[in-house]
Design a protein around this motif. Structure first.
Motif, PDB file in Angstrom:
ATOM      1  N   LEU A  93       0.826  -1.213   0.000  1.00  0.00           N
ATOM      2  CA  LEU A  93       0.000   0.000   0.000  1.00  0.00           C
ATOM      3  C   LEU A  93       0.857   1.259   0.000  1.00  0.00           C
ATOM      4  N   LEU A  94       1.836   1.319   0.903  1.00  0.00           N
ATOM      5  CA  LEU A  94       2.686   2.499   0.988  1.00  0.00           C
ATOM      6  C   LEU A  94       3.515   2.677  -0.282  1.00  0.00           C
ATOM      7  N   ALA A  95       4.054   1.587  -0.788  1.00  0.00           N
ATOM      8  CA  ALA A  95       4.854   1.678  -2.015  1.00  0.00           C
ATOM      9  C   ALA A  95       3.989   2.123  -3.192  1.00  0.00           C
ATOM     10  N   ALA A  96       2.753   1.627  -3.252  1.00  0.00           N
ATOM     11  CA  ALA A  96       1.841   2.030  -4.331  1.00  0.00           C
ATOM     12  C   ALA A  96       1.487   3.506  -4.214  1.00  0.00           C
ATOM     13  N   ALA A  97       1.342   4.004  -2.973  1.00  0.00           N
ATOM     14  CA  ALA A  97       1.048   5.421  -2.781  1.00  0.00           C
ATOM     15  C   ALA A  97       2.201   6.282  -3.298  1.00  0.00           C
ATOM     16  N   ILE A  98       3.435   5.869  -3.005  1.00  0.00           N
ATOM     17  CA  ILE A  98       4.610   6.601  -3.509  1.00  0.00           C
ATOM     18  C   ILE A  98       4.638   6.556  -5.031  1.00  0.00           C
ATOM     19  N   ALA A  99       4.439   5.351  -5.581  1.00  0.00           N
ATOM     20  CA  ALA A  99       4.488   5.192  -7.031  1.00  0.00           C
ATOM     21  C   ALA A  99       3.394   6.000  -7.717  1.00  0.00           C
ATOM     22  N   GLY A 100       2.179   5.944  -7.157  1.00  0.00           N
ATOM     23  CA  GLY A 100       1.075   6.687  -7.757  1.00  0.00           C
ATOM     24  C   GLY A 100       1.318   8.182  -7.750  1.00  0.00           C
ATOM     25  N   THR A 101       1.881   8.699  -6.665  1.00  0.00           N
ATOM     26  CA  THR A 101       2.189  10.127  -6.575  1.00  0.00           C
ATOM     27  C   THR A 101       3.203  10.535  -7.638  1.00  0.00           C
ATOM     28  N   VAL A 102       4.248   9.721  -7.798  1.00  0.00           N
ATOM     29  CA  VAL A 102       5.290  10.024  -8.776  1.00  0.00           C
ATOM     30  C   VAL A 102       4.735   9.934 -10.200  1.00  0.00           C
ATOM     31  N   LEU A 103       3.933   8.914 -10.472  1.00  0.00           N
ATOM     32  CA  LEU A 103       3.358   8.753 -11.811  1.00  0.00           C
ATOM     33  C   LEU A 103       2.432   9.913 -12.156  1.00  0.00           C
ATOM     34  N   LEU A 104       1.628  10.341 -11.175  1.00  0.00           N
ATOM     35  CA  LEU A 104       0.728  11.474 -11.414  1.00  0.00           C
ATOM     36  C   LEU A 104       1.513  12.767 -11.607  1.00  0.00           C
ATOM     37  N   ALA A 105       2.522  12.980 -10.769  1.00  0.00           N
ATOM     38  CA  ALA A 105       3.316  14.205 -10.879  1.00  0.00           C
ATOM     39  C   ALA A 105       4.024  14.286 -12.230  1.00  0.00           C
ATOM     40  N   GLY A 106       4.448  13.146 -12.730  1.00  0.00           N
ATOM     41  CA  GLY A 106       5.126  13.132 -14.022  1.00  0.00           C
ATOM     42  C   GLY A 106       4.191  13.022 -15.205  1.00  0.00           C
ATOM     43  N   ARG A 107       2.877  12.940 -14.926  1.00  0.00           N
ATOM     44  CA  ARG A 107       1.868  12.792 -15.978  1.00  0.00           C
ATOM     45  C   ARG A 107       2.239  11.665 -16.943  1.00  0.00           C
ATOM     46  N   VAL A 108       2.599  10.538 -16.352  1.00  0.00           N
ATOM     47  CA  VAL A 108       3.034   9.385 -17.137  1.00  0.00           C
ATOM     48  C   VAL A 108       1.815   8.711 -17.766  1.00  0.00           C
ATOM     49  N   PRO A 109       1.822   8.483 -19.067  1.00  0.00           N
ATOM     50  CA  PRO A 109       0.683   7.827 -19.711  1.00  0.00           C
ATOM     51  C   PRO A 109       0.575   6.359 -19.300  1.00  0.00           C
ATOM     52  N   VAL A 110      -0.631   5.822 -19.381  1.00  0.00           N
ATOM     53  CA  VAL A 110      -0.864   4.416 -19.062  1.00  0.00           C
ATOM     54  C   VAL A 110      -0.114   3.555 -20.077  1.00  0.00           C
ATOM     55  N   PRO A 111       0.552   2.490 -19.624  1.00  0.00           N
ATOM     56  CA  PRO A 111       1.296   1.636 -20.561  1.00  0.00           C
ATOM     57  C   PRO A 111       0.399   1.030 -21.638  1.00  0.00           C
ATOM     58  N   GLU A 112       1.015   0.686 -22.748  1.00  0.00           N
ATOM     59  CA  GLU A 112       0.273   0.036 -23.822  1.00  0.00           C
ATOM     60  C   GLU A 112      -0.216  -1.331 -23.363  1.00  0.00           C
ATOM     61  N   ARG A 113      -1.282  -1.794 -24.017  1.00  0.00           N
ATOM     62  CA  ARG A 113      -1.904  -3.054 -23.612  1.00  0.00           C
ATOM     63  C   ARG A 113      -0.915  -4.216 -23.649  1.00  0.00           C
ATOM     64  N   ARG A 114       0.022  -4.200 -24.584  1.00  0.00           N
ATOM     65  CA  ARG A 114       0.961  -5.307 -24.730  1.00  0.00           C
ATOM     66  C   ARG A 114       1.916  -5.444 -23.542  1.00  0.00           C
ATOM     67  N   HIS A 115       2.022  -4.397 -22.711  1.00  0.00           N
ATOM     68  CA  HIS A 115       2.928  -4.443 -21.568  1.00  0.00           C
ATOM     69  C   HIS A 115       2.264  -4.974 -20.291  1.00  0.00           C
ATOM     70  N   TRP A 116       0.948  -5.054 -20.254  1.00  0.00           N
ATOM     71  CA  TRP A 116       0.280  -5.367 -18.993  1.00  0.00           C
ATOM     72  C   TRP A 116       0.517  -6.796 -18.530  1.00  0.00           C
ATOM     73  N   ALA A 117       0.653  -7.746 -19.454  1.00  0.00           N
ATOM     74  CA  ALA A 117       0.940  -9.127 -19.047  1.00  0.00           C
ATOM     75  C   ALA A 117       2.290  -9.199 -18.329  1.00  0.00           C
ATOM     76  N   GLY A 118       3.292  -8.517 -18.884  1.00  0.00           N
ATOM     77  CA  GLY A 118       4.593  -8.481 -18.232  1.00  0.00           C
ATOM     78  C   GLY A 118       4.539  -7.787 -16.881  1.00  0.00           C
ATOM     79  N   LEU A 119       3.784  -6.692 -16.796  1.00  0.00           N
ATOM     80  CA  LEU A 119       3.640  -5.987 -15.517  1.00  0.00           C
ATOM     81  C   LEU A 119       2.952  -6.869 -14.483  1.00  0.00           C
ATOM     82  N   ALA A 120       2.022  -7.718 -14.923  1.00  0.00           N
ATOM     83  CA  ALA A 120       1.357  -8.634 -13.995  1.00  0.00           C
ATOM     84  C   ALA A 120       2.352  -9.641 -13.424  1.00  0.00           C
TER      85      ALA A 120
END
Length: 343
Positions: A93-120
């Motif tokens: 939870l805490l790590a996700a909160a840090i990651a989410g804050t950084v991703l939002l601050a950097g306005r990082v786009p959602v990964p392409e669909r082909r990357h989600w299996a690897g991310l899983a």
């Protein structure tokens, strides 16, 4: 084609098979000079596509190893305040909160669909599987014992990487890797008196899922920055972390202590986010198999932290094992560099 981001800047990405041009395609077709030119272009593309052998990637991977070496002592501290299921859920939870804050601050786009299996795979291996299995193991074994068992992770990761990416490291690489693994095994058996603890099953399971996560994360970090790889993996695992915390916290008593809070913060921010960020970026630059061999030093670093932070005794055989492991690391790195130059 060239793809540029913080993990792959300046690295050529091949978009087709690295083979000679077919006969009849171009002015040189059918001539000896044309065949030679095609082969030269193929070799140049292969070298450009190979992971870089620079010291920057090695330094990043080493920083990741240092961060990971503190994970087991920090987990032991965290268990002073939280139950194992609660600790793993709050860590995510805490790590996700840090990651989410950084991703939002950097306005990082959602990964392409082909990357989600690897991310899983990354999420299942390094965000959920490894932390849970090792935390459960640390309830029945010491951090020093867990450290030397998990010392087999470099070899496991190298095998996964070879199967997943089709890479073929030279024989010298595998000989040194096997020697390093043998040192770890002998050290473990010698220290445990030949009897494995109940927590070893958890640790061996952790080896498999973590190696899969490292391999897939290293592959993804060649197409997106390493911090985005672990960041999106944490976001993907967030619903499971929320559910786990909601279920575990009412049933596992919480006794807040300074050690417990520090341990939780470190495994969430240091090991899970920062450590994996530099680790994946390092793997993207020097290759998964070569980076994994640097982790041969991790068990011995953990032994030092265990002595300093937890008061555990450092085994007398540790200095000898440390020297042998460092020699193995040097050989694997040299073999990897030589193979890249010959490609």
């Amino acid at each position: 084609m060239r793809a540029e981001n913080s993990a792959t800047r300046g690295t050529a990405i091949a978009v087709g098979p690295l083979t000679d041009e077919p006969a009849g395609s171009g002015a040189d077709a059918g001539t000896e000079a044309g065949v030679a030119a095609g082969r030269a272009r193929g070799r140049a593309a292969a070298v450009a596509d190979a992971p870089a052998a620079g010291g920057n990637g090695t330094l990043l991977a080493v920083l990741g190893v240092v961060a990971f070496s503190l994970t087991f002592p920090s987990t032991a501290w965290g268990l002073e305040s939280f139950g194992p299921w609660s600790l793993v859920a709050l860590r995510s939870l805490l790590a996700a909160a840090i990651a989410g804050t950084v991703l939002l601050a950097g306005r990082v786009p959602v990964p392409e669909r082909r990357h989600w299996a690897g991310l899983a795979v990354v999420a299942g291996g390094v965000v959920v599987g490894f932390p849970l299995l090792t935390t459960l193991a640390l309830q029945t074994t010491t951090t020093s014992h867990a450290a030397v068992v998990v010392g087999l992770l470099p070899l496991t990761t190298a095998v996964f990487a070879s199967l997943r990416t089709g890479s073929r490291p030279p024989r010298a690489f595998w000989a040194a890797a096997l020697a390093g693994a043998a040192v770890v095994i002998v050290f473990t058996v010698q220290q445990s008196g030949g009897a494995l603890s109940a927590g070893d099953l958890y640790l061996f399971g952790a080896l498999l899922v973590c190696a899969a996560g490292y391999t897939e994360g290293g592959r993804l970090a060649r197409t997106m920055p390493g911090w985005q790889v672990i960041g999106w993996a944490l976001i993907l695992a967030l619903p499971l972390a929320v559910a786990g915390a909601a279920i575990a916290l009412p049933f596992e008593p919480v006794r807040l202590t300074a050690h417990g809070v520090i341990g939780l913060v470190w495994v969430a921010a240091g090991s899970t986010f920062v450590g994996l960020y530099v680790w994946y970026r390092g793997m993207a630059e020097i290759g998964v198999a070569r980076a994994s061999q640097l982790q041969l030093a991790q068990p011995l670093l953990t032994l030092v932290w265990s002595a300093l932070l937890l008061g555990e005794e450092i085994p007398a055989a540790a200095p000898v094992a440390a020297l042998a492991v460092l020699v193995c690391i040097a050989v694997t790195q040299r073999a990897g560099v030589g193979a890249a130059r010959r490609s």
